[in-house]
Design an enzyme around this catalytic site. Sequence first.
Site, short mmCIF file in Angstrom:
data_model
loop_
_atom_site.label_atom_id
_atom_site.label_comp_id
_atom_site.label_asym_id
_atom_site.label_seq_id
_atom_site.Cartn_x
_atom_site.Cartn_y
_atom_site.Cartn_z
N LYS A 187 17.88 1.46 3.02
CA LYS A 187 18.50 2.73 2.66
C LYS A 187 19.13 3.27 3.95
O LYS A 187 18.89 4.39 4.40
CB LYS A 187 17.40 3.64 2.11
CG LYS A 187 17.86 4.91 1.47
CD LYS A 187 18.41 4.73 0.08
CE LYS A 187 18.98 6.06 -0.39
NZ LYS A 187 19.88 5.94 -1.53
N TYR A 236 4.14 3.16 6.18
CA TYR A 236 2.79 2.65 5.92
C TYR A 236 1.96 2.48 7.19
O TYR A 236 0.78 2.15 7.12
CB TYR A 236 2.85 1.29 5.21
CG TYR A 236 3.09 1.38 3.73
CD1 TYR A 236 3.95 2.34 3.21
CD2 TYR A 236 2.48 0.50 2.85
CE1 TYR A 236 4.18 2.41 1.86
CE2 TYR A 236 2.71 0.57 1.49
CZ TYR A 236 3.56 1.52 1.00
OH TYR A 236 3.80 1.59 -0.35
N ASP A 294 18.44 1.81 -3.69
CA ASP A 294 18.47 2.35 -5.05
C ASP A 294 19.38 1.50 -5.95
O ASP A 294 19.05 1.21 -7.11
CB ASP A 294 18.87 3.83 -5.09
CG ASP A 294 20.01 4.17 -4.16
OD1 ASP A 294 20.35 3.34 -3.30
OD2 ASP A 294 20.57 5.27 -4.28
N ASP A 299 7.21 -2.73 -1.49
CA ASP A 299 6.11 -2.41 -2.38
C ASP A 299 6.66 -1.98 -3.74
O ASP A 299 6.26 -2.50 -4.79
CB ASP A 299 5.29 -1.27 -1.75
CG ASP A 299 3.87 -1.22 -2.31
OD1 ASP A 299 3.51 -2.12 -3.09
OD2 ASP A 299 3.13 -0.28 -1.96
#
Length: 396
Positions: free
Chosen positions: A205, A135, A259, A283
């Site tokens: 992740k 971002y 995930d 987000d």
Amino acid sequence: LNVPENPVIPIIHGDGIGQDVGPAAQKVLDAAAEATGRSVEWMRVYAGQSARDKYDENLPDDTVEAIKEFHVAIKGPLTTPVGAGFRSLNVALRQKLDLYANVRPTYHLDGVPSPVKNPGAMDMVFFRENTEDVYAGIEWEAGTDEVQQVKEFVEGEMGFDETMHDGPIGIGLKPISEFGTKRLVRESIDYALENDRDSVTLVHKGNIMKFTEGAFRDWGYEVAEEEYGEDVITEDTLWEEHDGEQPEGTLVVKDRIADNMLQQLLTRTGDYDVIATMNLNGDYMSDAAGAQIGGLGIAPGANFGETRCLAEPVHGSAPKHAGKDKANPTALILSGRLMFEYMGWDDAGKLIRDAVEESISSGKVTYDLERQIEGGEKLKASEFAENVVENIHELS
Ligand code: NAD
């Protein structure tokens, strides 16, 4: 914060439904302030479409300066074009004001319909790093000189076959710093300790993005292990030294891969408490969690810096509902509650929550909830706000 009884608070109503929910929320916040013996002097400031109309620019310096000067502010959503066009003004505001922690408490309000069986199990607080990650906006369009310089290298690293993949490629960077990670994780642990929470989960992740998301996990654990006493323990210590039984008064810091965490949001909701994560994960996760407690019309948030708070709901400007006085102002109202609590106005904050809950549980709701509540009464945004104000008067 040393806040006077009648502070000046800058407010950006925002684009799209911001024009509907902004004034509605303002009325409720005024009523809660008044009921607790205070008053707010609102200072309208502008960003997005209203700033383009008034000043011919997206984000006037006056807006940024006002928030710096008064330390607390509240904003509705701002539209960001997809693909071409200007970069996100929300991201620009967070970067210019160094609002590094986006905090999204996600809890179920009585009476709110939910797609899950046990919505009451959802009581999480998301700490989303707000200034870094993909971002940060460091990216290059396909075909630009910068991309051409590194195109061959990138294609080689990716194992692209020239004949199959000889086409345009866009490139972006994902900066994750030790400094940015540690201050966010520290903030989440401090919050968890102050609010008697059981755990902080670092979500990443890092199995795939080792030097960015993996580093976030490692730096996060460094904060937990090196900066706090025996009250903060890691999940490994919990099992090695306490057989998995959390000792009274301790906070457990654990980590989950993103995930897996997204499915556990649904299946093992009650196992999680405070979440600390990077910008993109935060987000996605907080929107998904918001759906479980009744949708975006309900989900509040606030951005925090060292000595600043800019409250803003999770939702965007929902252009197709704009200007119809129908969108749900609850998310913005409850964001205002977070701002009041940051100012030390906890009594006004509690009054707001109780009054909103009273309206919803009595079936007086906006369109987004009405279609899911049997016997619900559909109110306009302004009517809903009036109902909450009446409840504030009755409860105070
Ligand atoms: P959105 O959150 O604006 O709307 C998605 C859907 O959620 C809407 O169609 C509506 O059905 C529902 N919804 C959202 N808020 C609601 C409310 N208060 N009451 C009732 N229903 C509500 O997401 P989007 O459509 O993907 O984005 C629209 C614009 O908003 C884009 O330009 C995007 O960049 C921007 N955006 C801004 C912010 C922000 O200002 N912080 C956050 C997210 C998106």
